[in-house]
Scaffold this motif. Structure first.
Motif, mmCIF file in Angstrom:
data_model
loop_
_atom_site.group_PDB
_atom_site.id
_atom_site.type_symbol
_atom_site.label_atom_id
_atom_site.label_comp_id
_atom_site.label_asym_id
_atom_site.label_seq_id
_atom_site.Cartn_x
_atom_site.Cartn_y
_atom_site.Cartn_z
ATOM 1 N N ALA A 66 0.830 -1.209 0.000
ATOM 2 C CA ALA A 66 0.000 0.000 0.000
ATOM 3 C C ALA A 66 0.865 1.259 0.000
ATOM 4 C CB ALA A 66 -0.937 -0.003 1.206
ATOM 5 N N PHE A 67 1.909 1.283 0.825
ATOM 6 C CA PHE A 67 2.795 2.451 0.855
ATOM 7 C C PHE A 67 3.465 2.661 -0.494
ATOM 8 C CE2 PHE A 67 2.876 2.322 5.582
ATOM 9 C CZ PHE A 67 2.571 3.671 5.793
ATOM 10 N N LEU A 68 3.971 1.593 -1.081
ATOM 11 C CA LEU A 68 4.630 1.726 -2.388
ATOM 12 C C LEU A 68 3.648 2.167 -3.465
ATOM 13 C CD1 LEU A 68 6.963 -1.413 -2.370
ATOM 14 C CD2 LEU A 68 7.630 0.987 -2.126
ATOM 15 N N TRP A 69 2.470 1.561 -3.483
ATOM 16 C CA TRP A 69 1.491 1.893 -4.513
ATOM 17 C C TRP A 69 1.011 3.328 -4.361
ATOM 18 C CZ3 TRP A 69 -3.443 3.531 -5.329
ATOM 19 C CH2 TRP A 69 -3.952 3.344 -6.629
ATOM 20 N N PHE A 70 0.626 3.714 -3.154
ATOM 21 C CA PHE A 70 0.147 5.082 -2.950
ATOM 22 C C PHE A 70 1.248 6.105 -3.179
ATOM 23 C CE2 PHE A 70 -3.532 3.273 -0.658
ATOM 24 C CZ PHE A 70 -4.522 3.998 -1.291
ATOM 25 N N GLY A 71 2.478 5.780 -2.783
ATOM 26 C CA GLY A 71 3.585 6.703 -3.026
ATOM 27 C C GLY A 71 3.823 6.934 -4.511
ATOM 28 N N GLY A 72 3.859 5.854 -5.275
ATOM 29 C CA GLY A 72 4.061 5.989 -6.717
ATOM 30 C C GLY A 72 2.907 6.683 -7.406
ATOM 31 N N THR A 73 1.709 6.342 -7.013
ATOM 32 C CA THR A 73 0.536 6.962 -7.631
ATOM 33 C C THR A 73 0.450 8.429 -7.268
ATOM 34 O OG1 THR A 73 -0.579 4.842 -7.469
ATOM 35 C CG2 THR A 73 -1.947 6.733 -7.949
ATOM 36 N N PHE A 74 0.782 8.762 -6.023
ATOM 37 C CA PHE A 74 0.764 10.166 -5.612
ATOM 38 C C PHE A 74 1.767 10.982 -6.420
ATOM 39 C CE2 PHE A 74 2.277 13.690 -2.981
ATOM 40 C CZ PHE A 74 1.076 14.360 -2.788
ATOM 41 N N LEU A 75 2.933 10.407 -6.667
ATOM 42 C CA LEU A 75 3.925 11.114 -7.494
ATOM 43 C C LEU A 75 3.399 11.343 -8.910
ATOM 44 C CD1 LEU A 75 7.285 9.460 -6.393
ATOM 45 C CD2 LEU A 75 6.496 11.781 -5.914
ATOM 46 N N LEU A 76 2.725 10.350 -9.477
ATOM 47 C CA LEU A 76 2.159 10.519 -10.816
ATOM 48 C C LEU A 76 1.094 11.616 -10.830
ATOM 49 C CD1 LEU A 76 1.744 6.835 -12.021
ATOM 50 C CD2 LEU A 76 3.382 8.529 -12.852
ATOM 51 N N VAL A 77 0.230 11.620 -9.813
ATOM 52 C CA VAL A 77 -0.832 12.624 -9.751
ATOM 53 C C VAL A 77 -0.238 14.002 -9.493
ATOM 54 C CG1 VAL A 77 -2.854 13.377 -8.436
ATOM 55 C CG2 VAL A 77 -2.612 10.975 -9.070
ATOM 56 N N ALA A 78 0.748 14.093 -8.601
ATOM 57 C CA ALA A 78 1.343 15.391 -8.243
ATOM 58 C C ALA A 78 2.108 16.014 -9.409
ATOM 59 C CB ALA A 78 2.266 15.227 -7.041
ATOM 60 N N THR A 79 2.742 15.189 -10.231
ATOM 61 C CA THR A 79 3.503 15.740 -11.354
ATOM 62 C C THR A 79 2.629 16.018 -12.569
ATOM 63 O OG1 THR A 79 4.079 13.522 -12.116
ATOM 64 C CG2 THR A 79 5.645 14.639 -10.649
ATOM 65 N N ARG A 80 1.371 15.613 -12.496
ATOM 66 C CA ARG A 80 0.401 15.850 -13.562
ATOM 67 C C ARG A 80 0.857 15.297 -14.916
ATOM 68 N NH1 ARG A 80 -3.207 20.224 -11.617
ATOM 69 N NH2 ARG A 80 -2.245 20.978 -9.720
#
Length: 174
Positions: A36-50
């Motif tokens: 969960a930490f890895l998935w949310f971290g990677g997904t958050f980076l994708l969303v944050a960088t647009r």
């Protein structure tokens, strides 16, 4: 201060991990938390960088409903797998296989939690009847499980496989 590895006793361990089944459940729950930490971290980076579409944002928000049910499901699934399906013939291979199976238990548990949320909310507010809510849950489970497999299965299943293998490896070397 910690004692050397060769001097450790049972007081250094998490309670009940001396039992192979409970230890397997705990190992799989911890592996689920790591996933969960890895998935949310990677997904958050994708969303944050647009750099991706809004669909990833939707998947990110949807996953928030999966995780609170996936982690306990991984614990229960791991405990059941290590209790009833474990084989002493090849512990590392058995642990890897059971870890992969347990990760699927976690995805199914997360799917069930996400599938229950809106129908139960609508049922409690009187917007749906009991039969309608039950049908809504039944219809959502296959679609939600497919979404979980596509969105997170690529990470969760290999991590479960590794977590099960590693748990058995540490049991042999401890």
């Amino acid at each position: 201060m910690s004692r050397p590895a060769h001097r450790r006793d049972e007081s250094d361990r998490v309670p009940f991990t001396a039992h192979r089944d409970i230890g397997g459940g705990i190992a799989m729950a911890v592996t689920g938390i790591l996933a969960a930490f890895l998935w949310f971290g990677g997904t958050f980076l994708l969303v944050a960088t647009r750099t991706v579409s809004h669909t990833i944002g939707f998947v990110f928000i949807s996953a928030l409903f999966y995780v609170p049910f996936a982690i306990p499901s991984a614990f229960v699934g791991g405990t059941l797998c290590w209790r009833y399906a474990y084989s002493d013939a090849n512990p590392a291979r058995s642990g890897a296989f059971l870890g992969a199976i347990t990760s699927i238990f976690g995805l199914l548990g997360g799917t069930l939690g996400a599938a229950l949320f809106n129908p139960l909310l609508s049922l409690s507010q009187g917007e749906m009847g009991l039969l309608e809510a039950a049908i809504a849950v039944i219809v959502r489970i296959p679609r939600g499980f497919g979404m979980a497999l596509v969105a997170a299965g690529w990470l969760v299943i290999p991590l479960g496989l590794f977590g099960g293998w590693y748990y058995e490896r540490t049991k042999r070397t401890a």
